[in-house]
Design a protein around this motif. Sequence first.
Motif, PDB file in Angstrom:
ATOM      1  N   TRP A 145      -7.380 -13.831   1.872  1.00 44.66           N
ATOM      2  CA  TRP A 145      -7.573 -12.537   1.230  1.00 44.66           C
ATOM      3  C   TRP A 145      -8.353 -12.772  -0.061  1.00 44.66           C
ATOM      4  O   TRP A 145      -7.957 -13.609  -0.864  1.00 44.66           O
ATOM      5  N   VAL A 146      -9.465 -12.037  -0.235  1.00 38.97           N
ATOM      6  CA  VAL A 146     -10.271 -12.208  -1.441  1.00 38.97           C
ATOM      7  C   VAL A 146     -10.642 -10.848  -2.012  1.00 38.97           C
ATOM      8  O   VAL A 146     -10.900  -9.889  -1.274  1.00 38.97           O
ATOM      9  N   ALA A 147     -10.682 -10.780  -3.339  1.00 42.01           N
ATOM     10  CA  ALA A 147     -11.132  -9.567  -4.018  1.00 42.01           C
ATOM     11  C   ALA A 147     -12.647  -9.552  -4.058  1.00 42.01           C
ATOM     12  O   ALA A 147     -13.290 -10.590  -4.216  1.00 42.01           O
ATOM     13  N   THR A 148     -13.217  -8.371  -3.881  1.00 39.63           N
ATOM     14  CA  THR A 148     -14.664  -8.200  -3.983  1.00 39.63           C
ATOM     15  C   THR A 148     -14.942  -6.961  -4.835  1.00 39.63           C
ATOM     16  O   THR A 148     -14.170  -6.004  -4.804  1.00 39.63           O
ATOM     17  N   PRO A 149     -16.028  -6.961  -5.572  1.00 39.81           N
ATOM     18  CA  PRO A 149     -16.334  -5.788  -6.391  1.00 39.81           C
ATOM     19  C   PRO A 149     -16.804  -4.604  -5.571  1.00 39.81           C
ATOM     20  O   PRO A 149     -16.759  -3.473  -6.033  1.00 39.81           O
ATOM     21  N   ALA A 196     -19.472 -13.648   1.228  1.00 43.42           N
ATOM     22  CA  ALA A 196     -20.217 -14.713   0.551  1.00 43.42           C
ATOM     23  C   ALA A 196     -19.494 -15.098  -0.738  1.00 43.42           C
ATOM     24  O   ALA A 196     -18.942 -14.227  -1.423  1.00 43.42           O
ATOM     25  N   PRO A 197     -19.472 -16.384  -1.089  1.00 37.56           N
ATOM     26  CA  PRO A 197     -18.766 -16.815  -2.310  1.00 37.56           C
ATOM     27  C   PRO A 197     -19.192 -16.058  -3.560  1.00 37.56           C
ATOM     28  O   PRO A 197     -18.363 -15.734  -4.410  1.00 37.56           O
ATOM     29  N   GLU A 198     -20.477 -15.726  -3.658  1.00 39.54           N
ATOM     30  CA  GLU A 198     -20.942 -15.006  -4.848  1.00 39.54           C
ATOM     31  C   GLU A 198     -20.457 -13.555  -4.890  1.00 39.54           C
ATOM     32  O   GLU A 198     -20.563 -12.892  -5.924  1.00 39.54           O
ATOM     33  N   ASP A 199     -19.921 -13.055  -3.759  1.00 38.41           N
ATOM     34  CA  ASP A 199     -19.390 -11.690  -3.724  1.00 38.41           C
ATOM     35  C   ASP A 199     -17.884 -11.645  -3.916  1.00 38.41           C
ATOM     36  O   ASP A 199     -17.268 -10.589  -3.791  1.00 38.41           O
ATOM     37  N   MET A 200     -17.280 -12.779  -4.192  1.00 36.61           N
ATOM     38  CA  MET A 200     -15.839 -12.824  -4.466  1.00 36.61           C
ATOM     39  C   MET A 200     -15.618 -12.716  -5.969  1.00 36.61           C
ATOM     40  O   MET A 200     -16.430 -13.185  -6.757  1.00 36.61           O
ATOM     41  N   THR A 201     -14.522 -12.081  -6.344  1.00 37.21           N
ATOM     42  CA  THR A 201     -14.192 -11.945  -7.753  1.00 37.21           C
ATOM     43  C   THR A 201     -12.731 -12.339  -7.956  1.00 37.21           C
ATOM     44  O   THR A 201     -11.941 -12.319  -7.011  1.00 37.21           O
ATOM     45  N   ASP A 202     -12.370 -12.694  -9.167  1.00 36.11           N
ATOM     46  CA  ASP A 202     -10.968 -13.026  -9.442  1.00 36.11           C
ATOM     47  C   ASP A 202     -10.236 -11.835 -10.058  1.00 36.11           C
ATOM     48  O   ASP A 202      -9.224 -11.985 -10.716  1.00 36.11           O
ATOM     49  N   ASN A 203     -10.748 -10.628  -9.811  1.00 37.74           N
ATOM     50  CA  ASN A 203     -10.114  -9.418 -10.333  1.00 37.74           C
ATOM     51  C   ASN A 203      -8.730  -9.269  -9.721  1.00 37.74           C
ATOM     52  O   ASN A 203      -8.579  -9.000  -8.533  1.00 37.74           O
ATOM     53  N   ASN A 204      -7.694  -9.455 -10.525  1.00 39.46           N
ATOM     54  CA  ASN A 204      -6.334  -9.413  -9.982  1.00 39.46           C
ATOM     55  C   ASN A 204      -5.737  -8.016  -9.950  1.00 39.46           C
ATOM     56  O   ASN A 204      -4.546  -7.858  -9.710  1.00 39.46           O
ATOM     57  N   SER A 205      -6.574  -6.991 -10.187  1.00 42.36           N
ATOM     58  CA  SER A 205      -6.077  -5.622 -10.046  1.00 42.36           C
ATOM     59  C   SER A 205      -6.297  -5.095  -8.630  1.00 42.36           C
ATOM     60  O   SER A 205      -5.802  -4.029  -8.279  1.00 42.36           O
ATOM     61  N   HIS A 206      -7.038  -5.837  -7.805  1.00 42.04           N
ATOM     62  CA  HIS A 206      -7.294  -5.394  -6.438  1.00 42.04           C
ATOM     63  C   HIS A 206      -6.080  -5.666  -5.557  1.00 42.04           C
ATOM     64  O   HIS A 206      -5.310  -6.588  -5.809  1.00 42.04           O
ATOM     65  N   ARG A 207      -5.935  -4.858  -4.507  1.00 37.99           N
ATOM     66  CA  ARG A 207      -4.777  -4.937  -3.627  1.00 37.99           C
ATOM     67  C   ARG A 207      -5.206  -5.076  -2.163  1.00 37.99           C
ATOM     68  O   ARG A 207      -6.265  -4.602  -1.761  1.00 37.99           O
ATOM     69  N   ILE A 208      -4.323  -5.675  -1.358  1.00 38.18           N
ATOM     70  CA  ILE A 208      -4.454  -5.652   0.094  1.00 38.18           C
ATOM     71  C   ILE A 208      -3.932  -4.292   0.560  1.00 38.18           C
ATOM     72  O   ILE A 208      -2.849  -3.873   0.139  1.00 38.18           O
ATOM     73  N   LEU A 209      -4.687  -3.603   1.391  1.00 39.58           N
ATOM     74  CA  LEU A 209      -4.204  -2.332   1.937  1.00 39.58           C
ATOM     75  C   LEU A 209      -3.298  -2.607   3.130  1.00 39.58           C
ATOM     76  O   LEU A 209      -3.700  -3.283   4.084  1.00 39.58           O
ATOM     77  N   LEU A 210      -2.085  -2.062   3.092  1.00 41.64           N
ATOM     78  CA  LEU A 210      -1.165  -2.263   4.204  1.00 41.64           C
ATOM     79  C   LEU A 210      -1.715  -1.635   5.480  1.00 41.64           C
ATOM     80  O   LEU A 210      -1.520  -2.174   6.574  1.00 41.64           O
ATOM     81  N   SER A 211      -2.448  -0.525   5.361  1.00 47.03           N
ATOM     82  CA  SER A 211      -3.037   0.109   6.548  1.00 47.03           C
ATOM     83  C   SER A 211      -4.072  -0.808   7.218  1.00 47.03           C
ATOM     84  O   SER A 211      -4.238  -0.776   8.440  1.00 47.03           O
ATOM     85  N   TYR A 212      -4.748  -1.615   6.431  1.00 47.08           N
ATOM     86  CA  TYR A 212      -5.716  -2.607   6.934  1.00 47.08           C
ATOM     87  C   TYR A 212      -4.964  -3.756   7.602  1.00 47.08           C
ATOM     88  O   TYR A 212      -5.276  -4.153   8.743  1.00 47.08           O
ATOM     89  N   LEU A 213      -3.965  -4.282   6.916  1.00 50.53           N
ATOM     90  CA  LEU A 213      -3.164  -5.371   7.483  1.00 50.53           C
ATOM     91  C   LEU A 213      -2.519  -4.946   8.794  1.00 50.53           C
ATOM     92  O   LEU A 213      -2.472  -5.719   9.756  1.00 50.53           O
ATOM     93  N   ASP A 214      -2.024  -3.707   8.859  1.00 52.92           N
ATOM     94  CA  ASP A 214      -1.403  -3.213  10.088  1.00 52.92           C
ATOM     95  C   ASP A 214      -2.364  -3.288  11.266  1.00 52.92           C
ATOM     96  O   ASP A 214      -1.982  -3.674  12.377  1.00 52.92           O
ATOM     97  N   VAL A 215      -3.632  -2.914  11.053  1.00 51.67           N
ATOM     98  CA  VAL A 215      -4.636  -2.951  12.121  1.00 51.67           C
ATOM     99  C   VAL A 215      -4.850  -4.387  12.590  1.00 51.67           C
ATOM    100  O   VAL A 215      -4.920  -4.664  13.790  1.00 51.67           O
ATOM    101  N   VAL A 216      -4.923  -5.315  11.640  1.00 53.56           N
ATOM    102  CA  VAL A 216      -5.119  -6.725  11.986  1.00 53.56           C
ATOM    103  C   VAL A 216      -3.945  -7.236  12.815  1.00 53.56           C
ATOM    104  O   VAL A 216      -4.126  -7.849  13.875  1.00 53.56           O
ATOM    105  N   VAL A 217      -2.731  -6.968  12.354  1.00 48.01           N
ATOM    106  CA  VAL A 217      -1.545  -7.478  13.053  1.00 48.01           C
ATOM    107  C   VAL A 217      -1.403  -6.842  14.434  1.00 48.01           C
ATOM    108  O   VAL A 217      -1.058  -7.527  15.404  1.00 48.01           O
TER     109      VAL A 217
END
Length: 196
Positions: free
Chosen positions: A35-39, A103-124
Motif C-alpha cells: 500500500w502506497v500513498a500517491t498525490p 512509479a517510485p517518483e509518484d509515491m509520497t510519504d504523506n501519512n494523512s492518506h488512507r486505504i479505502l475499505l471499499s477498495y480493499l473489499d473489491v480486492v479480497v
Amino acid sequence: MNDPYFFGYGSLVNTKSHDYPNPQPATLRGWRRAWVATPRYGVVLLTGVPAPGHRIDGLIAHVPGADWAALDAREGGYARLPASEHVDHALPHQPEIAVYAVAPEDMTDNNSHRILLSYLDVVVQGFHEVYGDSGVRHFFDTTDNWHTPILNDRADPIYPRHQKLTRAQTALVDDNLDRLSAQIQERHEATLPPKF
C-alpha cells in the motif's frame, strides 16, 4: 499475432470490476504488493514493488486488439510495465504480459492518506473467488504496509468499482484486518478524499 494480457494483483483480480476475456490464475515472480500513498488521488493505492525472491498470486486476462486505452485510463495512477518473463501461467502460448505499478517518483510519504475499505473489499472478493479462503490469507500475508489506517467507507463507498460482498467475504476481510491489528478509522473521523 497474439494479443497481450495484463497481470492483475489487486482490484483487477475481481472479474466483477472488468470484463476482459479469458481471466485465469497466474503468479508474478520477483514482486510483492504494498500500500502506497500517491498525490494523485489523495488515497493509498495497492501497487506491486520489485522484491527478488518473492512472488504474488493474481490473475491474467486478455486485452483484445492490444487496445490498452480503457485499461490505461482505469489504472491512471500506475505505469504499465513489461512483465512477460516474470509471470507463470497455464496458457499454451507465451503472450506479451504487462503489469501496472505505481512509479517510485509518484509515491509520497504523506501519512494523512488512507486505504479505502471499499477498495480493499473489491480486492479480497476477487481473491476469494479465484483462490478461496487460503488465497485471501495469502494476499494479506504478501502485502506490505498494513500499518496504514483504513477508512471505513462501506456505508457510502468512495471507490468507484465497489462491489457487494457476501457475509462470508466481509468476515474474511474483517478477520484478517483484526489478525494484522489494522487500524480502522470511521468515516466521520476523517477528512474525505475526493471520488476517483
